[in-house]
Design an enzyme around this catalytic site. Sequence first.
Site: not given
Length: 910
Positions: A477, A780
């Site tokens: 991202e 993550e």
Amino acid sequence: MSQPTPNLPTLSQPGRLRTEHLSEAFGITIVRPRLSWEPPRATVSQTAYQLLASNGWDTGRVASNAHRSVPYDGPELGSRDRFEWKVRTWNLDPDGVEQQSDWSAPMAIELGLLHPEDWSAQWIGPDEQGIKDQQILRPGERPGYALHAGFTLEAAPDRARVYATARGIYELFINGQRVGDQQLTPGSTSYHSALQVQAYDVAALLRPGINTVRAILTDGWYRGTFGYTRDADMYGTQTAFLAQLELESNGLRTTIGTDASWLVSASEIISADLMEGQHTDFRRLGGRNMGTAVLPEAGFDTLTGPLAPPTRIVEELTPVAITRVAKGNQVVDLGQNINGWVRLKRLGKPGDTVTLVYGEALDADGDVTQDHLRPLDFRNPGEFLGAGQVDSVIASGAPGETFEPRHTAHGFQYVSVQGLAEDLQSEDIVGCMVQTELERLGSFACSDERLNRLHEIVEWSFRDNACEVPTDCPQREKAGWTGDWQLFVPTAAYLYDVAGFSRKWLKDVRADQWDNGVIANISPSPGPAVTRSDFMAFVNGSAGWGDAIVLVPWEIYLATGDAGILAENWEAMDRWLGFVRESAAQNRHPERAAATPIPEAHEQYLWDTGFHWGEWLEPDGPEPDLHAFRTADRGIVATAYFRQSSAIMAKIAAVLGMEREAREFAELSENVRNAWEQEYLHTDGQVGDSTANGASQANCVRALAFELVPESARPAVAKQLARLIRDAGTHVGTGFLATPYLLPVLADNGHLELAYELLMQDSAPSWLLMVDRGATTVWEDWNGIGPDGAPKASLNHYSKGAVVSFLHRYTAGLRQAAGSAGYERIIIEPRPGAGITSTNTSHHGPHGPIDVAWDLDGEQLTLRVNVPPETTAQIRLPGQPGSDVGPGTYRFTAPVGGFDHQRELTRSAT
Ligand code: BGC
């Protein structure tokens, strides 16, 4: 305790000069810059200072202990002004005798162009309308253009500057030499409100006779694909470049600016995009002439100098292994997950395409896999988008040709080099780590190697996500998610100087705020007009994410003592709180409304509607369903943040001298706290809500960390938390938001040993599992790499790494006292555990370096500390009352007995 003897080095000069938190103040556009310095090491306190600048400004001796953010007060500064400033101080030595220091080394300040009228250059760009093949203009596949001009000089100038920026990413070359060493210029900002201009000293690049200037322009953040959704054209559809070369000789200035006479040609960059990658064909160098530049409509109002340090290649990594896999690809392992690109020197035969696929993990065949990095396609449910991160190069055969794709950036440890017959040697390829150049301030090491490794991988994750703005991840991202920085900034600020970096980002957060006060999830973004009308607009305004506008400035203030950052953001914070207050007061969750049509009085302070990410990514949680989140009742999380942010607002108002607001926010915060207690602290003393997940570790952590429950209820909630941890087999159960607070609240509430058990846990989910499974950055998801070695989601999100601040503040025991900012008052309280026999930590605060080291020899603890000038430290040793010491170096010993823990706040001191 042995008798401490202050031991001070001798007085020298003040050091570490900074201008607006920057160590390079070149091209800044602040006309009253604030100056800071560090007191001479040997001193106890400063009694006076004198600032002397080369433009004639001389403060004379000023009786004051101020040495941070002292505003420049000399002759009015204009565009291009340059001067050097230096400082000397008068300080008390340990005997209370005033001594005068030497002058510091000077720091240069040079202003950039302040006013639109300073620009005679015009914005230029390629005439893309003229390009026949529209295919080539697909987002992600757009080419780089070369914009160039020549000029003749009779003699090399005395002084030469270039001011340059772009809508896109630009690189500038004069006479074939690259201008400066900054990368990804002009950097990432919310371009509709701010576009950075870089200033360069280019005198050394110019020569008498013919000179050439050439810029390469690609899409970058301006119109390239970007973020989870891979949106393109976010700020506009036309790239553009602006540069003004100013030459001065004998006091006369000549200006050569971009204008319609500049030529445009196709460049060797066939396509470049931050997400997709860069494709270069060196055979096209000096490519097809496309005529003269067009003059796109673009103004000068948003142009600004730097607020943060620049982005550079800060480290180069040589491969630890190069392996040819079955398919013939050569897999390069850097041994470390980084942000950036590779520099490749072996390009194969002229005309052959060599492709580089970048990734963080390998598949079963040992080749790079990117599958875990592919985002869901929200526009086509069930589909996935591509991972991008692919470069390619075609050699022309020119000697020394090197491929370095500087118009993209990737998150990667491995590169699959495809299409290269020759065997790559380690000297053929190097990993370039690209990062905002942040000064290191902190360190930690201890006797446990796995914890040291954990600390290292957390630092790497942070650095990989510190490229221009704080990002969530460098591969999937690259986005400035507010929540991620909110929860990690206390940890980052201990380890690096993130003041300028955060300040630049906050400016974008403010610009991106909606008129109803909502803070956008991601900044920089194209601003409210775009984010509000986006089909995913509903995901903005989440608790724990939007609160970044309050919590980030507060942490920077605590780290630096610079209240200016609070003042700068006050209005935006107030508007965010306005939105939250309004949402709580006006809306009731539909299920609540159905169950009890008449609201109770406290419900006006319950924030139980709207979209919230919630705790986010707890272990074994369900796959996130954003549409379900929209209607879920997350009051237990959102109201907790309402309480925390309003409590911090009360403190901020007090710092800013706004007494009425301080009172009002304190009252609001207490009302919200009370509402939370009424709703979520049950009569049996347990935390929970009506959902199955209400009684979670995360909610218990917040109950304690945000002081949501009264003093009397704390032991029971701490017990509940401990039980939940035990029920999970002594495993962490928090996700994003509560993880930074988890171990601190355990330690502060009588469960230090459990905190250590969790820290040292190495079965899933745990921090040390990441270490044991070879992570080089923080995952993550808790299960980022499965037992079979298969990767899941991003392997490079720093959020869970916030745990290392426990090592700094509890294990090593260095923290700031409640009510202190800029490390004026510190507490040193070692809290050993987990069999750790020694630790050391340091933090270079605004007054100088603070060092803490202890070791345990049998039952005796030996503590060594260094306390900088202007600082008092309270030393808390096991079983002993705290004792205050001033600047100096000390050694203490104490038997290790019961620790008399005092509850302190769990974030930084508040
Ligand atoms: C990002 C996060 C972010 C989150 C919102 C993700 O896709 O990578 O780090 O905070 O979305 O929950």
